[in-house]
Structures are given as C-alpha cells and as structure tokens.
Design a protein around this motif. Sequence first.
Motif, PDB file in Angstrom:
ATOM      1  N   THR A  13       0.826  -1.203   0.000  1.00 59.16           N
ATOM      2  CA  THR A  13       0.000   0.000   0.000  1.00 59.16           C
ATOM      3  C   THR A  13       0.861   1.254   0.000  1.00 59.16           C
ATOM      4  N   ALA A  14       0.240   2.363  -0.373  1.00 63.30           N
ATOM      5  CA  ALA A  14       0.922   3.652  -0.324  1.00 63.30           C
ATOM      6  C   ALA A  14       1.352   3.961   1.104  1.00 63.30           C
ATOM      7  N   ALA A  15       0.534   3.598   2.090  1.00 62.82           N
ATOM      8  CA  ALA A  15       0.876   3.865   3.499  1.00 62.82           C
ATOM      9  C   ALA A  15       2.125   3.095   3.911  1.00 62.82           C
ATOM     10  N   GLU A  16       2.225   1.819   3.508  1.00 62.63           N
ATOM     11  CA  GLU A  16       3.428   1.028   3.816  1.00 62.63           C
ATOM     12  C   GLU A  16       4.653   1.638   3.139  1.00 62.63           C
ATOM     13  N   LEU A  31       8.472  -0.018  -9.024  1.00 60.58           N
ATOM     14  CA  LEU A  31       7.050  -0.192  -9.292  1.00 60.58           C
ATOM     15  C   LEU A  31       6.952  -1.255 -10.378  1.00 60.58           C
ATOM     16  N   PHE A  32       6.235  -2.342 -10.089  1.00 58.79           N
ATOM     17  CA  PHE A  32       6.167  -3.488 -10.985  1.00 58.79           C
ATOM     18  C   PHE A  32       4.724  -3.969 -11.102  1.00 58.79           C
ATOM     19  N   VAL A  57      15.832  -1.377  -0.802  1.00 59.96           N
ATOM     20  CA  VAL A  57      15.026  -1.442  -2.021  1.00 59.96           C
ATOM     21  C   VAL A  57      13.632  -1.932  -1.646  1.00 59.96           C
ATOM     22  N   ALA A  58      12.615  -1.226  -2.124  1.00 60.88           N
ATOM     23  CA  ALA A  58      11.223  -1.628  -1.903  1.00 60.88           C
ATOM     24  C   ALA A  58      10.601  -1.984  -3.248  1.00 60.88           C
ATOM     25  N   LEU A  59       9.744  -3.007  -3.243  1.00 61.16           N
ATOM     26  CA  LEU A  59       9.003  -3.412  -4.427  1.00 61.16           C
ATOM     27  C   LEU A  59       7.527  -3.184  -4.162  1.00 61.16           C
ATOM     28  N   ASP A  64      -2.014  -2.799  -6.718  1.00 65.82           N
ATOM     29  CA  ASP A  64      -2.532  -3.125  -5.388  1.00 65.82           C
ATOM     30  C   ASP A  64      -3.078  -1.886  -4.690  1.00 65.82           C
ATOM     31  N   ASP A  65      -2.570  -0.714  -5.037  1.00 66.38           N
ATOM     32  CA  ASP A  65      -3.026   0.559  -4.471  1.00 66.38           C
ATOM     33  C   ASP A  65      -2.934   1.596  -5.592  1.00 66.38           C
ATOM     34  N   PRO A  66      -3.998   1.682  -6.428  1.00 68.13           N
ATOM     35  CA  PRO A  66      -3.954   2.481  -7.651  1.00 68.13           C
ATOM     36  C   PRO A  66      -3.576   3.953  -7.474  1.00 68.13           C
ATOM     37  N   VAL A  67      -3.685   4.501  -6.271  1.00 71.20           N
ATOM     38  CA  VAL A  67      -3.260   5.885  -6.053  1.00 71.20           C
ATOM     39  C   VAL A  67      -1.777   6.046  -6.424  1.00 71.20           C
TER      40      VAL A  67
END
Length: 107
Positions: A13-16, A31-32, A57-59, A64-67
């Motif tokens: 999510t955007a929050a995570e 972003l994948f 690195v974050a994936l 999953d969170d279209p925003v």
Amino acid sequence: MQGTDAKPIRVETAAELDALIDAHDRLLVELFTEGCGACAAMEPVLGVVARETGVPVALVNPRDDPVLIERFDVRSVPTLVRFEDGEAVDRLAEGFVGADRVIEFLR
C-alpha cells in the motif's frame, strides 16, 4: 544495511511505502506488475544492488493501491524511483537494466 541479507522489501500500500520512505534517508523503489517478465528479472538485480550499495530497495505493485499509479505517473514497468530525505529525486523507466546501471542511477 549493507550485507548479504539485504533483500528487496515488498510493500502493498501507499501507506506502507510512505512508512519506508520516512524510515530511510535513501530508498530505491521498483514499481512493478505481476506477469511482467522484465519486472520479475529485476528482483535479483535489485537484491545485488541493495547488497552492493547498502541502499534499501522496496518493491510495490501499483495495481494493489492504484493511487500510486497517479502519484508516480507510472506509464511503464518496471519503473525505479530514487528517494532521498523523503523526496522522489529521480526515476528510471528503461525496462530491464543490469545492476551496474542501477548502481550508477543511485550515485
């Protein structure tokens, strides 16, 4: 964070993602989308990059969170976004790239 156990962190999510951005001075985000061969091929490359540079690195799948699609103006995947001090400072959307190119992008 440099070390052999540095692996990309999956967020949903955007929050995570925001929590990770806030927690690190520098962060690389991929972003994948599921089913994207180039995206899947990037994951081991990003593991190498995390180990070599010490940059976390974050994936995240923006579906999953279209925003996130609008927030990062995602037009193709994989898209890499470099964060420094909480701000997106650069992006790389060239499809699959090797570890050397990503490390260069982080400098």
